[in-house]
Enzyme design. Structure first.
Site, mmCIF file in Angstrom:
data_model
loop_
_atom_site.group_PDB
_atom_site.id
_atom_site.type_symbol
_atom_site.label_atom_id
_atom_site.label_comp_id
_atom_site.label_asym_id
_atom_site.label_seq_id
_atom_site.Cartn_x
_atom_site.Cartn_y
_atom_site.Cartn_z
ATOM 1 N N ASP A 21 0.830 -1.209 0.000
ATOM 2 C CA ASP A 21 0.000 0.000 0.000
ATOM 3 C C ASP A 21 0.866 1.262 0.000
ATOM 4 O O ASP A 21 1.982 1.250 0.508
ATOM 5 C CB ASP A 21 -0.914 -0.029 1.236
ATOM 6 C CG ASP A 21 -2.101 0.904 1.092
ATOM 7 O OD1 ASP A 21 -2.351 1.406 -0.019
ATOM 8 O OD2 ASP A 21 -2.792 1.133 2.103
ATOM 9 N N ASN A 69 -10.997 -2.350 -5.402
ATOM 10 C CA ASN A 69 -10.200 -1.457 -6.257
ATOM 11 C C ASN A 69 -10.821 -1.248 -7.648
ATOM 12 O O ASN A 69 -10.488 -0.280 -8.333
ATOM 13 C CB ASN A 69 -8.759 -1.954 -6.411
ATOM 14 C CG ASN A 69 -7.925 -1.847 -5.156
ATOM 15 O OD1 ASN A 69 -7.031 -2.655 -4.896
ATOM 16 N ND2 ASN A 69 -8.178 -0.833 -4.324
ATOM 17 N N GLU A 208 1.085 -12.938 12.734
ATOM 18 C CA GLU A 208 1.665 -11.756 13.376
ATOM 19 C C GLU A 208 1.550 -10.614 12.378
ATOM 20 O O GLU A 208 1.901 -10.763 11.198
ATOM 21 C CB GLU A 208 3.147 -11.998 13.717
ATOM 22 C CG GLU A 208 3.391 -13.105 14.710
ATOM 23 C CD GLU A 208 2.753 -12.827 16.074
ATOM 24 O OE1 GLU A 208 2.673 -11.652 16.474
ATOM 25 O OE2 GLU A 208 2.329 -13.802 16.729
HETATM 26 C C1 IPE Z 1 -5.572 -2.681 -0.270
HETATM 27 O O1 IPE Z 1 -5.164 -1.364 -0.485
HETATM 28 C C2 IPE Z 1 -5.501 -3.437 -1.543
HETATM 29 C C3 IPE Z 1 -4.176 -3.570 -2.121
HETATM 30 C C4 IPE Z 1 -3.043 -3.212 -1.597
HETATM 31 C C5 IPE Z 1 -4.144 -4.186 -3.398
HETATM 32 P P1 IPE Z 1 -6.212 -0.181 -0.587
HETATM 33 O O2 IPE Z 1 -5.427 1.062 -0.643
HETATM 34 O O3 IPE Z 1 -7.179 -0.435 -1.667
HETATM 35 O O4 IPE Z 1 -6.957 -0.323 0.815
HETATM 36 P P2 IPE Z 1 -7.976 0.647 1.566
HETATM 37 O O5 IPE Z 1 -9.197 0.729 0.737
HETATM 38 O O6 IPE Z 1 -7.318 1.953 1.743
HETATM 39 O O7 IPE Z 1 -8.226 -0.044 2.862
HETATM 40 C C1 IPE Z 2 -1.557 0.252 -3.347
HETATM 41 O O1 IPE Z 2 -1.340 1.614 -3.377
HETATM 42 C C2 IPE Z 2 -1.766 -0.317 -4.725
HETATM 43 C C3 IPE Z 2 -3.157 -0.711 -5.030
HETATM 44 C C4 IPE Z 2 -4.156 -0.697 -4.194
HETATM 45 C C5 IPE Z 2 -3.416 -1.156 -6.379
HETATM 46 P P1 IPE Z 2 -2.529 2.652 -3.413
HETATM 47 O O2 IPE Z 2 -2.878 2.889 -4.821
HETATM 48 O O3 IPE Z 2 -3.648 2.197 -2.545
HETATM 49 O O4 IPE Z 2 -1.851 3.944 -2.791
HETATM 50 P P2 IPE Z 2 -2.450 4.939 -1.720
HETATM 51 O O5 IPE Z 2 -2.920 4.108 -0.560
HETATM 52 O O6 IPE Z 2 -3.579 5.650 -2.372
HETATM 53 O O7 IPE Z 2 -1.318 5.822 -1.359
HETATM 54 MG MG MG Z 3 -4.073 2.423 -0.570
#
Ligand code: IPE
Ligand code: IPE
Ligand code: MG
Length: 250
Positions: A21, A69, A208
């Site tokens: 993330d 997503n 964990e």
């Molecule tokens: C979780 O990340 C999914 C992936 C890393 C693929 P998100 O960025 O989508 O999660 P939320 O919605 O902020 O919890």
């Molecule tokens: C994780 O990074 C990748 C996917 C969920 C595909 P994000 O795209 O969620 O990045 P942030 O959380 O918005 O910074």
């Molecule tokens: Mg994210």
């Protein structure tokens, strides 16, 4: 001592799961579009995969795209799907070189045909590799996975193939897409968010959890070593008391 050498090779998790993330925030902080962050996330994926294989981790599951997503702006979703195809194409060589098998979990029928085909090719090509299994969670939702498992079990019970009294935890585990894999002992989430986001809810029951502020595109070997080292300091009690665990170890 170098942090890598502080890792106890006898106490490695067999399965590490990662919520990758923070790509969007990483890009935005540098004045770039979110896609730029996703592209740079690929370097972190490569390094994490190679390091886990080198260490002797048996399973690595990477959360790459959740079913939630799909609700992101179309431009970002399309770019992510394109990146997926390109990355698989370019990384199969690395997987072969490192003897890594690729598997996918998730609602993959939602993926564009091109992505599905590329994935199927890579899975086939790497199917006999033995050193480590890399599991990509793509279009994945744990609630969906559990619901599907229950639906299948109910169907089999209706058809008289399963006796409902004989249903155990193992029965349910056997209907999940992670069938046959050990549950992750360690779950890492980058970017400072402290939630599970519909990832492996059943399988993480006793994992964990390790949260780091590092954004995914910045995640490197040292961060992985730090997470494993932290995991190795923990006492996994599984409901027992500390003395029982220590007596068993001695
Ligand atoms: C979780 O990340 C999914 C992936 C890393 C693929 P998100 O960025 O989508 O999660 P939320 O919605 O902020 O919890
Ligand atoms: C994780 O990074 C990748 C996917 C969920 C595909 P994000 O795209 O969620 O990045 P942030 O959380 O918005 O910074
Ligand atoms: Mg994210």
């Amino acid at each position: 001592m170098e942090i890598k050498n502080q890792i106890d090779r006898e106490k490695l998790p067999r399965h590490i799961a990662v919520i990758m993330d923070g790509n969007g925030r990483w890009a935005k902080s540098q004045g770039h579009s979110r896609i730029f962050g996703h592209r740079h996330g690929v370097t972190a994926v490569r390094e994490t995969v190679e390091t886990c294989a080198e260490l002797g981790i048996q399973y690595l599951t990477l959360y790459a795209f959740s079913t939630e997503n799909w609700a992101r702006p179309k431009m970002e979703v399309d770019a992510l799907m394109e990146l997926l195809v390109r990355t698989i194409k370019s990384e199969v060589k690395t997987l072969m070189k490192n003897d890594i098998r690729l598997q996918v979990i998730g609602k993959t029928d939602m993926l564009p045909e091109r992505s599905r085909n590329k994935l199927a090719e890579a899975i086939l090509q790497t199917q006999d590799n033995k050193r480590m299994t890399l599991v990509l969670a793509l279009s994945y939702s744990s609630k969906w996975e559990i619901t599907e498992a229950i639906r299948q079990i109910a169907d089999e019970a209706k058809a008289g193939k399963i006796n409902t009294e004989s249903i155990t935890e193992e029965t349910l585990s056997g209907y999940l897409s992670t069938k046959g894999m050990p549950d992750p002992e360690l779950m890492i989430r980058t970017s400072g968010e402290q939630r599970i986001s519909n990832f492996l809810l059943w399988q993480l029951a006793y994992a964990e959890l390790y949260f780091t502020e590092t954004l995914w595109p910045d995640f490197r070997k040292e961060h992985l070593y730090a997470a494993i080292e932290d995991y190795q300091q923990r006492e996994r009690r599984f409901g027992k008391i500390s003395e029982q665990i220590k007596n068993k170890a001695s």
